[in-house]
Design a protein around this motif. Structure first.
Motif, PDB file in Angstrom:
ATOM      1  N   ASP A   1       0.969  33.394  19.706  1.00 52.78           N
ATOM      2  CA  ASP A   1       0.468  34.664  19.185  1.00 52.78           C
ATOM      3  C   ASP A   1       0.762  35.726  20.246  1.00 52.78           C
ATOM      4  N   LEU A   2       0.469  36.982  19.930  1.00 53.63           N
ATOM      5  CA  LEU A   2       0.802  38.063  20.862  1.00 53.63           C
ATOM      6  C   LEU A   2      -0.025  38.016  22.148  1.00 53.63           C
ATOM      7  N   ARG A   3      -1.131  37.260  22.143  1.00 51.03           N
ATOM      8  CA  ARG A   3      -1.931  37.095  23.355  1.00 51.03           C
ATOM      9  C   ARG A   3      -1.343  36.040  24.278  1.00 51.03           C
ATOM     10  N   GLY A   4      -0.369  35.268  23.759  1.00 53.52           N
ATOM     11  CA  GLY A   4       0.240  34.195  24.546  1.00 53.52           C
ATOM     12  C   GLY A   4      -0.350  32.832  24.267  1.00 53.52           C
ATOM     13  N   ASP A   5      -1.277  32.755  23.325  1.00 52.58           N
ATOM     14  CA  ASP A   5      -1.909  31.477  22.993  1.00 52.58           C
ATOM     15  C   ASP A   5      -1.063  30.706  21.987  1.00 52.58           C
ATOM     16  N   GLU A   6      -0.967  29.384  22.197  1.00 50.10           N
ATOM     17  CA  GLU A   6      -0.319  28.550  21.198  1.00 50.10           C
ATOM     18  C   GLU A   6      -1.149  28.598  19.926  1.00 50.10           C
ATOM     19  N   ILE A   7      -0.483  28.502  18.803  1.00 53.63           N
ATOM     20  CA  ILE A   7      -1.167  28.556  17.512  1.00 53.63           C
ATOM     21  C   ILE A   7      -1.581  27.142  17.142  1.00 53.63           C
ATOM     22  N   ASN A   8      -2.876  26.948  16.888  1.00 53.12           N
ATOM     23  CA  ASN A   8      -3.432  25.643  16.570  1.00 53.12           C
ATOM     24  C   ASN A   8      -3.432  25.469  15.058  1.00 53.12           C
ATOM     25  N   TYR A   9      -2.712  24.455  14.578  1.00 50.31           N
ATOM     26  CA  TYR A   9      -2.559  24.219  13.147  1.00 50.31           C
ATOM     27  C   TYR A   9      -3.546  23.174  12.610  1.00 50.31           C
ATOM     28  N   SER A  10      -4.558  22.825  13.373  1.00 51.67           N
ATOM     29  CA  SER A  10      -5.524  21.817  12.942  1.00 51.67           C
ATOM     30  C   SER A  10      -6.100  22.162  11.568  1.00 51.67           C
ATOM     31  N   HIS A  11      -6.218  21.158  10.723  1.00 50.10           N
ATOM     32  CA  HIS A  11      -6.685  21.366   9.348  1.00 50.10           C
ATOM     33  C   HIS A  11      -8.126  21.871   9.263  1.00 50.10           C
ATOM     34  N   ASN A  12      -8.916  21.657  10.286  1.00 52.08           N
ATOM     35  CA  ASN A  12     -10.317  22.070  10.216  1.00 52.08           C
ATOM     36  C   ASN A  12     -10.558  23.454  10.817  1.00 52.08           C
ATOM     37  N   LEU A  13      -9.483  24.188  11.137  1.00 53.93           N
ATOM     38  CA  LEU A  13      -9.598  25.548  11.655  1.00 53.93           C
ATOM     39  C   LEU A  13      -9.211  26.558  10.582  1.00 53.93           C
ATOM     40  N   ASP A  14      -9.519  27.793  10.825  1.00 46.44           N
ATOM     41  CA  ASP A  14      -9.172  28.882   9.922  1.00 46.44           C
ATOM     42  C   ASP A  14      -7.652  28.874   9.680  1.00 46.44           C
ATOM     43  N   PRO A  15      -7.220  28.954   8.418  1.00 42.48           N
ATOM     44  CA  PRO A  15      -5.784  28.942   8.130  1.00 42.48           C
ATOM     45  C   PRO A  15      -5.075  30.258   8.458  1.00 42.48           C
ATOM     46  N   LYS A  16      -5.821  31.240   8.915  1.00 38.18           N
ATOM     47  CA  LYS A  16      -5.221  32.535   9.225  1.00 38.18           C
ATOM     48  C   LYS A  16      -4.983  32.666  10.727  1.00 38.18           C
ATOM     49  N   ASN A  17      -3.815  33.162  11.064  1.00 42.53           N
ATOM     50  CA  ASN A  17      -3.513  33.553  12.444  1.00 42.53           C
ATOM     51  C   ASN A  17      -3.625  35.073  12.458  1.00 42.53           C
ATOM     52  N   GLU A  18      -4.636  35.588  13.114  1.00 41.09           N
ATOM     53  CA  GLU A  18      -4.920  37.020  13.077  1.00 41.09           C
ATOM     54  C   GLU A  18      -4.408  37.779  14.293  1.00 41.09           C
ATOM     55  N   HIS A  19      -3.641  37.115  15.153  1.00 41.66           N
ATOM     56  CA  HIS A  19      -3.229  37.743  16.406  1.00 41.66           C
ATOM     57  C   HIS A  19      -1.716  37.896  16.524  1.00 41.66           C
ATOM     58  N   GLY A  20      -1.038  37.997  15.392  1.00 40.30           N
ATOM     59  CA  GLY A  20       0.398  38.193  15.396  1.00 40.30           C
ATOM     60  C   GLY A  20       1.136  36.987  15.929  1.00 40.30           C
ATOM     61  N   LEU A  21       2.450  37.124  16.042  1.00 38.66           N
ATOM     62  CA  LEU A  21       3.225  36.045  16.648  1.00 38.66           C
ATOM     63  C   LEU A  21       4.518  36.588  17.213  1.00 38.66           C
ATOM     64  N   ILE A  22       5.042  35.829  18.130  1.00 37.78           N
ATOM     65  CA  ILE A  22       6.341  36.098  18.727  1.00 37.78           C
ATOM     66  C   ILE A  22       7.050  34.763  18.893  1.00 37.78           C
ATOM     67  N   ALA A  23       8.310  34.721  18.453  1.00 42.39           N
ATOM     68  CA  ALA A  23       9.113  33.504  18.554  1.00 42.39           C
ATOM     69  C   ALA A  23      10.414  33.840  19.275  1.00 42.39           C
ATOM     70  N   THR A  24      10.740  33.040  20.277  1.00 36.82           N
ATOM     71  CA  THR A  24      11.938  33.266  21.096  1.00 36.82           C
ATOM     72  C   THR A  24      12.554  31.942  21.515  1.00 36.82           C
ATOM     73  N   MET A  25      13.811  32.018  21.926  1.00 31.40           N
ATOM     74  CA  MET A  25      14.460  30.855  22.533  1.00 31.40           C
ATOM     75  C   MET A  25      14.456  30.961  24.052  1.00 31.40           C
ATOM     76  N   HIS A  26      14.347  32.169  24.585  1.00 30.33           N
ATOM     77  CA  HIS A  26      14.420  32.381  26.035  1.00 30.33           C
ATOM     78  C   HIS A  26      13.450  33.478  26.456  1.00 30.33           C
ATOM     79  N   ASN A  27      12.980  33.402  27.676  1.00 30.44           N
ATOM     80  CA  ASN A  27      12.209  34.480  28.307  1.00 30.44           C
ATOM     81  C   ASN A  27      11.012  34.933  27.470  1.00 30.44           C
ATOM     82  N   HIS A  28      10.349  33.978  26.883  1.00 31.08           N
ATOM     83  CA  HIS A  28       9.262  34.265  25.952  1.00 31.08           C
ATOM     84  C   HIS A  28       8.185  35.156  26.564  1.00 31.08           C
ATOM     85  N   GLU A  29       7.728  34.804  27.740  1.00 28.12           N
ATOM     86  CA  GLU A  29       6.611  35.541  28.341  1.00 28.12           C
ATOM     87  C   GLU A  29       6.993  36.987  28.653  1.00 28.12           C
TER      88      GLU A  29
END
Length: 140
Positions: free
Chosen positions: A100-128
């Motif tokens: 997500d945009l905060r730098g946290d990995e997105i947790n896909y666990s079935h017992n968590l909220d299905p919404k990711n409310e903090h955006g996302l960024i996907a890269t192959m290099h220099n992610h941070e």
């Protein structure tokens, strides 16, 4: 052989500063949020030239990053986890990163909220590097 080309993306070593002077940063975003994310990207990467591609399908956008067609996939609003989990798995399998945009990995666990409310960024290099400037631009 796994069939995965370890040399992906097609433009290895690119980073947010470009691989050559005048190189345009390729950013892929959702069609429905193109203007909003374009403003954030232009602010984040100035004075670098930024080309925004609007596209449908979170998985498609992630695969464009994997292929090297795009440098970064950015989403700044809520997105459902089921729309992003497959692309995340593929990206990570070949060494990319999605958070997500905060730098946290997105947790896909079935017992968590299905919404990711903090955006996302996907890269192959220099992610941070990408994430930090995008997060700062999104907040300002």
């Amino acid at each position: 052989s796994s069939g995965i080309n370890a040399e992906w993306p097609l433009r290895p070593g690119r980073d947010m500063h470009g691989s050559s002077e005048g190189d345009t940063l390729e950013v892929i975003v959702s069609l429905s949020h193109k203007g909003e994310v374009e403003d954030v990207a232009q602010k984040a990467f100035a004075p670098r030239q930024v080309h925004i591609t609007g596209a449908g399908g979170a998985g498609y956008k992630t695969i464009e990053v994997v292929k090297g067609t795009e440098d970064v996939y950015v989403h700044t609003t809520l997105i459902k986890k089921w729309d992003i989990c497959a692309g995340d798995a593929i990206l990570r399998a070949i060494g990319g990163t999605q958070t997500d945009l905060r730098g946290d990995e997105i947790n896909y666990s079935h017992n968590l909220d299905p919404k990711n409310e903090h955006g996302l960024i996907a890269t192959m290099h220099n992610h941070e590097d990408y994430r930090k400037v995008l997060q700062a631009a999104a907040k300002s």
